[in-house]
Motif scaffolding. Structure first.
Motif, PDB file in Angstrom:
ATOM      1  N   PRO A  97       0.814  -1.221   0.000  1.00  0.00           N
ATOM      2  CA  PRO A  97       0.000   0.000   0.000  1.00  0.00           C
ATOM      3  C   PRO A  97       0.847   1.271   0.000  1.00  0.00           C
ATOM      4  N   TYR A  98       1.680   1.388  -1.022  1.00  0.00           N
ATOM      5  CA  TYR A  98       2.594   2.535  -1.122  1.00  0.00           C
ATOM      6  C   TYR A  98       1.865   3.751  -1.707  1.00  0.00           C
ATOM      7  N   PRO A  99       2.372   4.964  -1.419  1.00  0.00           N
ATOM      8  CA  PRO A  99       1.806   6.162  -2.059  1.00  0.00           C
ATOM      9  C   PRO A  99       1.826   6.072  -3.590  1.00  0.00           C
ATOM     10  N   LEU A 126      16.187   0.258 -10.396  1.00  0.00           N
ATOM     11  CA  LEU A 126      16.267  -0.052  -8.970  1.00  0.00           C
ATOM     12  C   LEU A 126      14.983   0.396  -8.259  1.00  0.00           C
ATOM     13  N   GLY A 127      14.269  -0.559  -7.658  1.00  0.00           N
ATOM     14  CA  GLY A 127      12.980  -0.249  -7.037  1.00  0.00           C
ATOM     15  C   GLY A 127      11.957  -0.010  -8.129  1.00  0.00           C
ATOM     16  N   CYS A 128      11.845  -1.000  -9.027  1.00  0.00           N
ATOM     17  CA  CYS A 128      11.089  -0.780 -10.284  1.00  0.00           C
ATOM     18  C   CYS A 128       9.585  -0.805 -10.076  1.00  0.00           C
ATOM     19  N   GLY A 141       7.044  -1.689 -12.830  1.00  0.00           N
ATOM     20  CA  GLY A 141       7.872  -1.699 -14.037  1.00  0.00           C
ATOM     21  C   GLY A 141       7.403  -0.782 -15.151  1.00  0.00           C
ATOM     22  N   GLN A 142       6.769   0.335 -14.786  1.00  0.00           N
ATOM     23  CA  GLN A 142       6.279   1.255 -15.825  1.00  0.00           C
ATOM     24  C   GLN A 142       7.416   1.864 -16.635  1.00  0.00           C
ATOM     25  N   ASP A 143       8.552   2.136 -15.983  1.00  0.00           N
ATOM     26  CA  ASP A 143       9.657   2.770 -16.706  1.00  0.00           C
ATOM     27  C   ASP A 143      10.358   1.780 -17.637  1.00  0.00           C
ATOM     28  N   LEU A 152      14.547  -4.508 -10.476  1.00  0.00           N
ATOM     29  CA  LEU A 152      14.834  -5.052  -9.140  1.00  0.00           C
ATOM     30  C   LEU A 152      13.858  -4.442  -8.154  1.00  0.00           C
ATOM     31  N   ASP A 153      13.196  -5.287  -7.367  1.00  0.00           N
ATOM     32  CA  ASP A 153      12.316  -4.768  -6.320  1.00  0.00           C
ATOM     33  C   ASP A 153      12.234  -5.788  -5.197  1.00  0.00           C
ATOM     34  N   LEU A 154      11.995  -5.237  -4.002  1.00  0.00           N
ATOM     35  CA  LEU A 154      11.805  -6.051  -2.811  1.00  0.00           C
ATOM     36  C   LEU A 154      10.566  -6.926  -2.955  1.00  0.00           C
ATOM     37  N   LYS A 155       9.565  -6.423  -3.640  1.00  0.00           N
ATOM     38  CA  LYS A 155       8.255  -7.083  -3.693  1.00  0.00           C
ATOM     39  C   LYS A 155       8.058  -7.797  -5.021  1.00  0.00           C
ATOM     40  N   ALA A 197      14.609  -8.909  -4.811  1.00  0.00           N
ATOM     41  CA  ALA A 197      15.738  -8.933  -3.870  1.00  0.00           C
ATOM     42  C   ALA A 197      15.772  -7.632  -3.079  1.00  0.00           C
ATOM     43  N   ASP A 198      16.457  -7.711  -1.944  1.00  0.00           N
ATOM     44  CA  ASP A 198      16.673  -6.531  -1.109  1.00  0.00           C
ATOM     45  C   ASP A 198      18.062  -5.987  -1.455  1.00  0.00           C
ATOM     46  N   ILE A 199      18.122  -4.785  -2.017  1.00  0.00           N
ATOM     47  CA  ILE A 199      19.418  -4.227  -2.425  1.00  0.00           C
ATOM     48  C   ILE A 199      20.325  -4.015  -1.208  1.00  0.00           C
ATOM     49  N   LEU A 200      19.721  -3.947  -0.017  1.00  0.00           N
ATOM     50  CA  LEU A 200      20.518  -3.756   1.200  1.00  0.00           C
ATOM     51  C   LEU A 200      21.129  -5.062   1.706  1.00  0.00           C
ATOM     52  N   ALA A 228      17.098   5.126 -10.768  1.00  0.00           N
ATOM     53  CA  ALA A 228      16.518   5.071  -9.423  1.00  0.00           C
ATOM     54  C   ALA A 228      15.471   6.176  -9.307  1.00  0.00           C
ATOM     55  N   GLY A 229      14.218   5.828  -9.550  1.00  0.00           N
ATOM     56  CA  GLY A 229      13.120   6.813  -9.507  1.00  0.00           C
ATOM     57  C   GLY A 229      12.443   6.775  -8.148  1.00  0.00           C
ATOM     58  N   SER A 230      12.421   7.907  -7.457  1.00  0.00           N
ATOM     59  CA  SER A 230      11.789   8.015  -6.129  1.00  0.00           C
ATOM     60  C   SER A 230      12.246   6.889  -5.215  1.00  0.00           C
ATOM     61  N   PHE A 231      13.515   6.591  -5.239  1.00  0.00           N
ATOM     62  CA  PHE A 231      14.017   5.449  -4.473  1.00  0.00           C
ATOM     63  C   PHE A 231      14.843   5.866  -3.249  1.00  0.00           C
TER      64      PHE A 231
HETATM   65  C1  LIG Z   1       8.605   4.822  -3.899  1.00  0.00           C
HETATM   66  S1  LIG Z   1       8.626   3.352  -4.858  1.00  0.00           S
HETATM   67  C2  LIG Z   1       9.211   3.962  -6.414  1.00  0.00           C
HETATM   68  C3  LIG Z   1       8.768   3.094  -7.550  1.00  0.00           C
HETATM   69  C4  LIG Z   1       9.188   3.549  -8.952  1.00  0.00           C
HETATM   70  N1  LIG Z   1      10.634   3.516  -9.122  1.00  0.00           N
HETATM   71  C5  LIG Z   1       8.638   4.897  -9.314  1.00  0.00           C
HETATM   72  O1  LIG Z   1       9.413   5.803  -9.674  1.00  0.00           O
HETATM   73  O2  LIG Z   1       7.392   5.069  -9.251  1.00  0.00           O
HETATM   74  C6  LIG Z   1      10.047   2.479  -4.213  1.00  0.00           C
HETATM   75  C7  LIG Z   1      10.135   1.010  -4.662  1.00  0.00           C
HETATM   76  O3  LIG Z   1      11.343   0.474  -4.103  1.00  0.00           O
HETATM   77  C8  LIG Z   1      11.096  -0.819  -3.586  1.00  0.00           C
HETATM   78  N2  LIG Z   1      12.071  -1.047  -2.490  1.00  0.00           N
HETATM   79  C9  LIG Z   1      12.059  -0.486  -1.260  1.00  0.00           C
HETATM   80  N3  LIG Z   1      13.100  -0.922  -0.529  1.00  0.00           N
HETATM   81  C10 LIG Z   1      13.807  -1.769  -1.321  1.00  0.00           C
HETATM   82  C11 LIG Z   1      14.985  -2.538  -1.135  1.00  0.00           C
HETATM   83  N4  LIG Z   1      15.626  -2.524   0.028  1.00  0.00           N
HETATM   84  N5  LIG Z   1      15.447  -3.294  -2.166  1.00  0.00           N
HETATM   85  C12 LIG Z   1      14.776  -3.317  -3.350  1.00  0.00           C
HETATM   86  N6  LIG Z   1      13.634  -2.597  -3.587  1.00  0.00           N
HETATM   87  C13 LIG Z   1      13.144  -1.853  -2.576  1.00  0.00           C
HETATM   88  C14 LIG Z   1       9.664  -0.776  -3.131  1.00  0.00           C
HETATM   89  O4  LIG Z   1       9.095  -2.082  -3.046  1.00  0.00           O
HETATM   90  C15 LIG Z   1       9.003   0.125  -4.174  1.00  0.00           C
HETATM   91  O5  LIG Z   1       8.465  -0.604  -5.248  1.00  0.00           O
END
Ligand SMILES: C[S@@+](CC[C@H](N)C(=O)[O-])C[C@H]1O[C@@H](n2cnc3c(N)ncnc32)[C@H](O)[C@@H]1O
Length: 278
Positions: free
Chosen positions: A53-55, A90-92, A95-97, A114-117, A141-144, A166-169
């Motif tokens: 439930p992200y913004p 990163l944090g796709c 995957g719109q981009d 790449l995304d956590l979810k 995967a978790d990039i951390l 890295a968009g809004s990441f």
């Molecule tokens: C704010 S959203 C931005 C999504 C997209 N890039 C955009 O510009 O709309 C951040 C994304 O990063 C993913 N994310 C958050 N922490 C992460 C992590 N540690 N490793 C990989 N992805 C992660 C989230 O699941 C989410 O889909």
């Protein structure tokens, strides 16, 4: 299964006007008939909302590919098309981009998401109706996570990525986490001048640590100087060198929390950045 709360401010009931770039993707990439579109989007948004439930999901921001707004977008496309380079989103999210790049002629097989979810990336196939056709690779995967049990698919890419988007990441992480992420990126990226990380996020006229809100920790909001400081440190710790180009845009955004924990910080600014490997 409990469904996430929809009474939060960032769950917008109505779609509103779909940005032209998103409409173009739904028309020309996904070929979704106009009469089916609204029903399809509501169904897909709720599917994604139940996963995360992200913004960006609640406020329909996933219908607005942002990658093409970068001043270096034409160069990115040319490098993917003509030089067989590889890009990681990163944090796709859904995957719109990635779909925008493919619609604009980038070879899908050179693009990685790449995304956590995992569920968000899976929902993207249904949203854009390309489960059987898109030849990009999605990695959950978790990039951390830099441990020996971290994603083998991601580790296989070490040293092979030319471009990271890295968009809004970065803006949801504090300084230490941003350092860890950036050092992981330095290892993922090809060790040649010209490899780059680009994107956008929320910066601040007074770069510092700010509350993330709701007791959920803190974030570091940058200006160009602090972003360069961070990448200089990344370079020192990874035997590499990075040059930052960034600018804060606009005024009066009033988003995020102030130091005192008040919503609507007037110092926040939209920031575009490119970090070049030298
Ligand atoms: C704010 S959203 C931005 C999504 C997209 N890039 C955009 O510009 O709309 C951040 C994304 O990063 C993913 N994310 C958050 N922490 C992460 C992590 N540690 N490793 C990989 N992805 C992660 C989230 O699941 C989410 O889909």
């Amino acid at each position: 299964m409990t469904t996430p709360d929809k009474s939060v401010a960032w769950y917008k009931e109505e779609i509103g006007e779909i940005p032209a770039s998103g409409q173009d993707l739904l028309d020309r990439y996904s070929s979704i008939p106009a009469e089916d579109l609204a029903q399809h989007l509501f169904k897909m948004r709720d599917k994604a909302w139940n996963i995360a439930p992200y913004p960006c999901i609640g406020s329909w921001l996933f219908l607005k590919p942002s990658i093409s707004q970068s001043p270096i977008y034409a160069e990115i496309l040319a490098r993917l098309q003509e030089k067989d380079q590889r890009l990681l989103d990163l944090g796709c999210c859904v995957g719109q981009d990635i779909r925008k790049l493919v619609l604009d002629g980038a070879p899908a097989e050179h693009i990685y998401g790449l995304d956590l979810k995992a569920g968000l990336m899976d929902a993207g196939y249904d949203l854009f109706r390309d489960r059987d056709s898109l030849r990009s690779t999605f990695i959950a995967a978790d990039i951390l996570d830099d441990s020996s049990s971290s994603s083998p698919e991601l580790r296989e890419l070490d040293g092979q990525i030319d471009i990271v988007f890295a968009g809004s990441f970065f803006h949801v992480f504090d300084w230490d986490a941003q350092m860890r992420i950036s050092k992981r990126l330095a290892r993922l990226m090809r060790s040649v001048p010209g490899s780059l990380v680009f994107g956008h996020h929320l910066g601040h006229v007074a770069p510092d640590t700010y509350p993330l809100g709701l007791g959920a920790g803190s974030v570091y909001a940058h200006d160009e100087g602090s972003l360069q400081r961070m990448w200089t440190q990344v370079g020192l710790e990874t035997e590499s060198k990075w040059r930052v180009e960034a600018e804060l845009e606009g005024t009066g955004m009033r988003v995020g929390f102030t130091k005192e924990g008040k919503w609507g910080d007037p110092g926040r600014r939209y920031m575009r950045f490119v970090v070049w490997r030298e």
